[in-house]
Scaffold this motif. Structure first.
Motif, PDB file in Angstrom:
ATOM      1  N   ALA A  28     -55.038 -37.195  37.839  1.00  0.00           N
ATOM      2  CA  ALA A  28     -55.496 -36.505  36.388  1.00  0.00           C
ATOM      3  C   ALA A  28     -56.699 -35.817  36.651  1.00  0.00           C
ATOM      4  N   SER A  69     -56.006 -32.720  38.439  1.00  0.00           N
ATOM      5  CA  SER A  69     -55.298 -31.631  37.473  1.00  0.00           C
ATOM      6  C   SER A  69     -56.367 -31.048  36.508  1.00  0.00           C
ATOM      7  N   ARG A  70     -57.285 -31.559  35.955  1.00  0.00           N
ATOM      8  CA  ARG A  70     -58.129 -31.172  34.950  1.00  0.00           C
ATOM      9  C   ARG A  70     -59.131 -30.069  35.670  1.00  0.00           C
ATOM     10  N   GLY A  98     -56.202 -32.663  31.982  1.00  0.00           N
ATOM     11  CA  GLY A  98     -55.902 -33.466  33.079  1.00  0.00           C
ATOM     12  C   GLY A  98     -54.577 -34.012  32.951  1.00  0.00           C
ATOM     13  N   ARG A  99     -53.529 -33.322  32.311  1.00  0.00           N
ATOM     14  CA  ARG A  99     -52.421 -33.772  32.105  1.00  0.00           C
ATOM     15  C   ARG A  99     -51.453 -34.011  33.430  1.00  0.00           C
ATOM     16  N   VAL A 100     -50.816 -35.272  33.531  1.00  0.00           N
ATOM     17  CA  VAL A 100     -50.097 -35.747  34.508  1.00  0.00           C
ATOM     18  C   VAL A 100     -48.777 -36.194  33.939  1.00  0.00           C
ATOM     19  N   GLU A 120     -47.123 -39.279  29.940  1.00  0.00           N
ATOM     20  CA  GLU A 120     -48.301 -38.254  30.313  1.00  0.00           C
ATOM     21  C   GLU A 120     -49.652 -39.002  30.079  1.00  0.00           C
ATOM     22  N   LEU A 152     -56.448 -37.004  30.404  1.00  0.00           N
ATOM     23  CA  LEU A 152     -57.822 -37.390  30.761  1.00  0.00           C
ATOM     24  C   LEU A 152     -58.707 -37.145  29.489  1.00  0.00           C
TER      25      LEU A 152
END
Length: 813
Positions: free
Chosen positions: A29, A32-33, A40-42, A63, A66
Motif C-alpha cells: 500500500a 502504491s501511494r 495507496g489503494r491495493v 481494498e 492507506l
C-alpha cells in the motif's frame, strides 16, 4: 451488486507468518501511494481471483486504503487490516496509467487481472514477491528492494517494540539511498570555481584578443576591444566612488553597448541589474528601490530617443551615467583588483513575486561561470558564433553574454523583428554564420510553427523556460538538423539551467521530452515532505543545490529563508538547496521529468508569473472586488494568461470597456507579459464547499466573453469581403470573439509571438502578408485589409518579411 462474504475461519498459521503477511500488505500500500496513487489503494484477491476474504483470515480482502495522515501510527493501520466480515464489490475501473493503479495482492495461484500494474504474491511461509506485467512501467527489482526495506523496518520495530508512524517507513535502504544521492549530482569537470567573471573575461581576451567578441548593429568589437572598452567603464565607475558590491542598473536596449556596460560593472567589482526599457516606469521604480541602485548606466534607446531614456533613468536614481561618457574615462592598463571572488554577487534579476512585489534574485559569479566552465555546454567555445536573442532582464541573456565573453566565442545580435519571422531569422543566421543559440521554448515554438527548418545551419540549440512541444522539437531536429537540441530546466534562482536533456527521434513524435540530468556543479534532488530522497519513479518535490544556487532575494530575508534551505546532503556547511515548488520524478535512467507545480506559479512565453501578483494589481483598480488570474491552454503548447472578474448580476460597463479599462490600469504597473490576454466578466464566482473559487466552473475565455456581451444585448459587428476575412483571422488567432475592425491588436490581448502566427495565417489565406509592424498598429484589421487591397491592385505584393537580415559586420566602430 454487492455480495456477502462469510466470516473467515480461524488461522492455523504461525503468528510470524501472519505478521509478515500484514507487513507485506502494508508495504505494498505504501509503494502504491508513493508511485502515484494518492490513497495507496491495493486490491486483495483470494486464490480463486475473487475479491473477498482470504480463508486463512490474517488480512481483510477487498481494498486497502492507506491513511493520508503521515503521522498515523502503524499499529492503527495494522488494526484496520484485521480479519472481520466485509462486503466486497466488483471493481470496474479503467485500465491503469501508472504504478499506483491496479496494485494487487494474490494469495495462491490465481491469475492477475488484466489491469494490474504490480502484482504481489505471498507464499505459504509469508514471503512476498513483486512482479510487473508491464516491464516498461516499473522496475520489478527496484520495487522488491523497496518492499523488503519497508518490511525490514516493520519487523525491527516489532522486535524492539518501537512505535512507528507511516512517515517513519522508508522505501530506500542504505545502498539504494546512496545510489539515489549519487544520481542527483551532475558530472563536473575541473573549473575555476573561485574566479570572478571579470578575471575569466580578461584571460579570454588575452588568449583570443583578435577574435570578434560582439557583432551588433551599433558596434562590432574584438575581445581585445571589448576588454579595453569595459576597462574604461570600470575605471569610470571607480572614479565616481562606486564601491565593490554596489548595485548599478543597466538601462538599455539589447546592444553591444549594453554588453560593454555589463562587463565594465562586473570588472569594477559591482553588481549589475538589467532594467528593461519596455517595463512601465512604476515597476522600474520598484525594482530600483528594492535593488538599492547606486547608479544607472544608460545605453542606446530602442525607440531612438536617448533624451527620453535619460529622463526615465533620472526618476530611478540621483546618479545617471551615460555609457558614452564612461567610455571616455582614461584607464590604466591593469585595473585595481576589486577583491571580487566566485561567491560574490554578480547580477540581480527580478522575477514575479507571489506577494505582489517582484523578487530580486542575487546570482553569483561562480553560479554563472559554472554553466560553461564546470559543464560541457555544447557550442560555447572559441570560434563559435552565438545568437543573442533574450532581453537583458531574462536569465537566458546571462548565459548568452557570459558564455561568450569567457570562452572566446562571438556574440551576434538578432533584432527583435527578425526573431518573429522564420524566413528573416533563417537569412540572418545564415548571413552571420550563427552556429549556437540559447532560446526560450516559446520562441522556438513560434519559429518552428512557421518553418521547422528555420534553424538550418545552427549546430547547437539549448531551449528552456517552459515545457516543450515534443512534436515541434522533433520536427526541428529532423528538418533543421542540429547536432544537438537540448531541452533545459532550471529556475532563475539556480542560475539559468540545472538540467539538460538531448532531444532524440522517437517512434512516437509526441513522446514526452524529459527535463534531463543535472549539469556540472549542480545537484537535483527529488524529496518527500520530510526532505528525504524518494526512489526512482516516485514523485516528489524538486530541490536544487550546487554552485548555481543564488544567494537569495535581495532585501527579503523572509522569502529567502522560505525558499533557500541548508543542504543536508552536502559536506559544505555553506551549501544550500533551493525549493523549486515543482513536482517531478527521477526515472530509472537518471533523467528528471517535471510533472507540474505544487503551487499556482505559471510559466507563459518563457516568463515566470505569480498569479497573486497580477491579482493584487487588478484588485487595486476601481470597482474591482474579486478577481482570479490563471492560465488557459488554447492548444497544446499555447498557454495564455486570463483574468476572470466578478462583476455582479448587473455590471456597470460592457465587456469591451471593462477589458480596455483594466488593460490600461495594468499597463502602467506590470510588464506586458504579465497582462492577461482576456478579461472575462463573471456575474458571480461559483464556490467550493470550502469557500474557494471553483476553477472547474470558470467559463472558457472566448465563450465567457460572448455570454457577457450577449447579456448587454450588444451585437458583435460582422464585416464583409476582405475586411471580414481579416477580422475573422484576428479573432481566430487572438481567440477573442469581440475583436472588431476598429480594435488594436495589442490592445485586444496580442503579443509579438501571436503577431508572427497571425502573419502566417494571413499569408496562407491571401498568398501574401503584411510586415509584423503593420499588424501592431491601431485599427489593425482595417490597416491590414487596406494593405492587402493595395497589394492585389498593384499585382505584386509588398515585401512581407519583417526585417531583412542585417550585415552587422560591415559596421565598424
Amino acid at each position: 451488486m454487492p455480495r456477502s462474504v462469510s466470516r473467515p475461519s480461524v488461522s492455523t498459521r504461525p503468528a510470524s507468518v501472519a505478521a509478515r503477511r500484514l507487513d507485506a500488505v502494508l508495504a505494498l500500500a505504501l509503494i502504491s501511494r508513493a508511485h502515484g496513487h494518492a490513497t495507496g489503494r491495493v486490491r486483495i484477491l483470494d486464490a480463486g481471483g475473487r475479491s473477498g476474504e482470504i480463508g486463512a483470515g490474517e488480512i481483510r480482502v477487498g481494498e486497502v486504503l492507506l491513511p493520508a495522515d503521515p503521522d498515523t501510527p502503524v499499529d492503527q493501520v495494522r488494526a484496520a487490516l484485521a480479519p472481520r466480515p466485509c462486503v466486497a464489490a466488483p471493481l470496474q475501473e479503467p485500465a491503469p496509467r501508472q504504478i499506483g493503479e491496479g496494485c494487487v495482492l494474490i494469495d495462491g495461484g490465481a491469475a492477475p487481472p488484466a489491469d494490474a500494474a504490480v502484482v504481489m504474491r505471498i507464499d505459504p511461509a509469508g514471503r512476498p514477491q513483486l512482479t510487473c506485467p508491464d516491464p516498461d512501467l516499473a522496475d520489478a527489482a527496484a520495487l522488491n528492494r523497496q518492499l523488503h526495506q519497508v518490511m525490514a523496518d516493520l519487523a525491527a520495530a516489532r522486535r524492539h517494540r518501537t512505535a512507528l508512524r507511516l512517515a517513519d517507513l522508508s522505501l530506500l535502504d542504505g545502498p539504494a539511498r546512496a545510489q539515489v544521492l549519487a544520481a542527483a549530482a551532475g558530472v563536473t569537470r575541473p573549473w575555476p570555481r573561485d574566479a570572478a567573471l571579470g578575471r575569466l573575461m580578461e584571460r579570454a581576451a588575452a588568449t583570443y584578443g583578435a577574435a570578434p567578441a560582439l557583432i551588433f548593429s551599433d558596434r562590432v568589437l574584438s575581445h581585445a576591444g571589448l576588454e579595453a572598452a569595459s576597462r574604461r567603464v570600470a575605471a569610470g565607475l571607480m572614479r565616481h566612488c562606486l564601491p565593490p558590491g554596489a548595485a548599478i542598473g543597466v538601462f538599455s536596449a539589447r546592444s553591444a553597448a549594453a554588453v560593454i556596460a555589463i562587463a565594465g560593472i562586473v570588472r569594477a567589482g559591482c553588481v549589475y541589474v538589467p532594467l528593461d526599457p519596455d517595463l512601465p516606469d512604476q515597476r522600474l521604480k520598484v525594482i530600483a528601490d528594492l535593488a538599492g541602485l547606486g547608479a544607472v548606466i544608460t545605453g542606446p534607446a530602442a525607440d531612438g530617443r536617448p533624451a527620453v531614456m535619460a529622463g526615465r533613468a533620472a526618476a530611478l536614481t540621483a546618479r545617471v551615467l551615460p555609457l558614452a561618457a564612461l567610455e571616455e574615462t582614461p584607464a590604466p592598463e591593469v585595473l585595481p583588483d576589486p577583491g571580487t571572488g566566485g561567491g560574490d554577487v554578480a547580477e540581480i534579476l527580478f522575477t514575479s513575486g507571489s506577494t505582489g512585489v517582484p523578487k530580486g534574485v542575487a546570482l553569483t559569479h561562480r553560479g554563472i561561470a559554472r554553466l560553461v566552465t564546470a559543464h560541457d555546454m555544447a557550442g560555447f567555445a572559441p570560434g563559435r558564433r552565438i545568437a543573442q536573442t533574450a532581453t537583458l532582464a531574462f536569465d537566458i541573456a546571462t548565459l548568452e553574454i557570459w558564455g561568450t565573453l569567457i570562452t572566446g566565442a562571438t556574440l551576434i545580435g538578432v533584432p527583435k523583428p527578425v526573431l518573429l519571422d522564420a524566413a528573416a531569422f533563417r537569412a540572418h543566421a545564415a548571413r552571420h554564420r550563427i552556429d549556437t543559440m540559447v532560446i526560450a521554448t516559446s520562441l522556438l515554438h513560434g519559429l518552428a510553427a512557421q518553418d521547422p527548418g528555420a534553424f538550418t545551419g545552427i549546430r547547437a540549440i539549448h531551449a528552456g523556460g517552459e515545457p516543450p512541444d515534443p512534436v515541434l522539437f522533433r520536427r526541428v531536429l529532423a528538418e533543421s538538423g542540429p547536432e544537438i537540441l537540448n531541452n533545459g530546466y532550471g529556475p532563475t534562482e539556480t542560475g539559468v539551467f540545472a538540467t539538460m536533456e538531448p532531444v532524440v527521434p522517437a517512434g512516437d513524435p509526441a513522446a514526452p521530452v524529459a527535463s534531463g540530468r543535472p549539469i556540472g556543479a549542480t545537484t537535483v534532488h527529488v524529496l518527500d515532505d520530510r526532505l528525504q530522497p524518494v526512489p526512482d519513479g516516485v514523485a516528489g518535490e524538486i530541490w536544487i543545490g550546487g554552485d548555481g544556487v543564488a544567494r537569495g532575494y535581495v532585501g527579503d530575508d523572509v522569502r529567502t529563508r522560505a525558499a533557500f534551505h541548508p543542504d543536508p546532503f552536502s559536506d559544505d556547511p555553506e551549501a544550500r538547496l533551493y525549493r523549486t515548488g515543482d513536482r517531478g520524478i527521477r526515472m530509472a535512467s537518471g533523467t528528471i521529468r517535471v510533472t507540474g507545480r505544487i503551487d499556482g506559479q505559471l510559466k507563459i512565453r518563457g516568463y515566470r508569473i505569480e498569479p497573486e501578483e497580477v491579482q493584487a494589481a487588478l484588485s487595486g483598480a476601481p470597482g474591482i472586488s474579486r478577481v482570479l488570474v490563471g492560465a488557459w491552454e488554447v492548444a497544446p503548447g499555447d498557454r495564455r494568461l486570463a483574468a476572470w472578474v466578478e462583476t455582479g448580476p448587473s455590471p456597470s460597463e460592457p465587456p469591451r470597456a471593462l477589458a480596455a479599462r483594466l488593460r490600461a490600469w495594468l499597463t502602467t504597473r506590470l510588464p506586458d507579459w504579465m497582462i492577461p490576454a482576456w478579461f472575462v466578466p463573471v456575474p458571480a464566482f461559483t464556490l467550493t464547499v470550502n469557500g474557494k473559487i471553483d476553477r472547474r466552473r470558470l467559463p472558457a475565455p472566448d465563450a465567457g466573453l460572448i455570454l457577457a456581451e450577449q447579456a448587454w444585448a450588444a451585437a458583435i459587428p460582422i464585416e464583409a469581403g476582405t475586411l471580414g476575412r481579416v477580422v475573422g483571422l484576428f479573432r481566430e488567432v487572438l481567440r477573442n470573439p469581440l475583436f472588431t475592425a476598429d480594435d488594436g491588436f495589442l490592445e485586444a490581448g496580442g503579443n509579438s509571438l501571436l503577431a508572427a502566427r497571425l502573419q502566417t495565417a494571413i499569408g496562407r489565406a491571401f498568398g501574401t502578408a503584411p510586415p509584423i509592424a503593420l499588424l501592431q498598429t491601431p485599427q489593425t484589421a482595417r490597416v491590414t485589409a487596406a494593405w492587402l487591397a493595395a497589394a492585389a491592385w498593384a499585382g505584386d505584393a509588398p515585401q512581407a518579411t519583417t526585417t531583412a537580415a542585417t550585415d552587422f559586420e560591415t559596421v565598424r566602430i
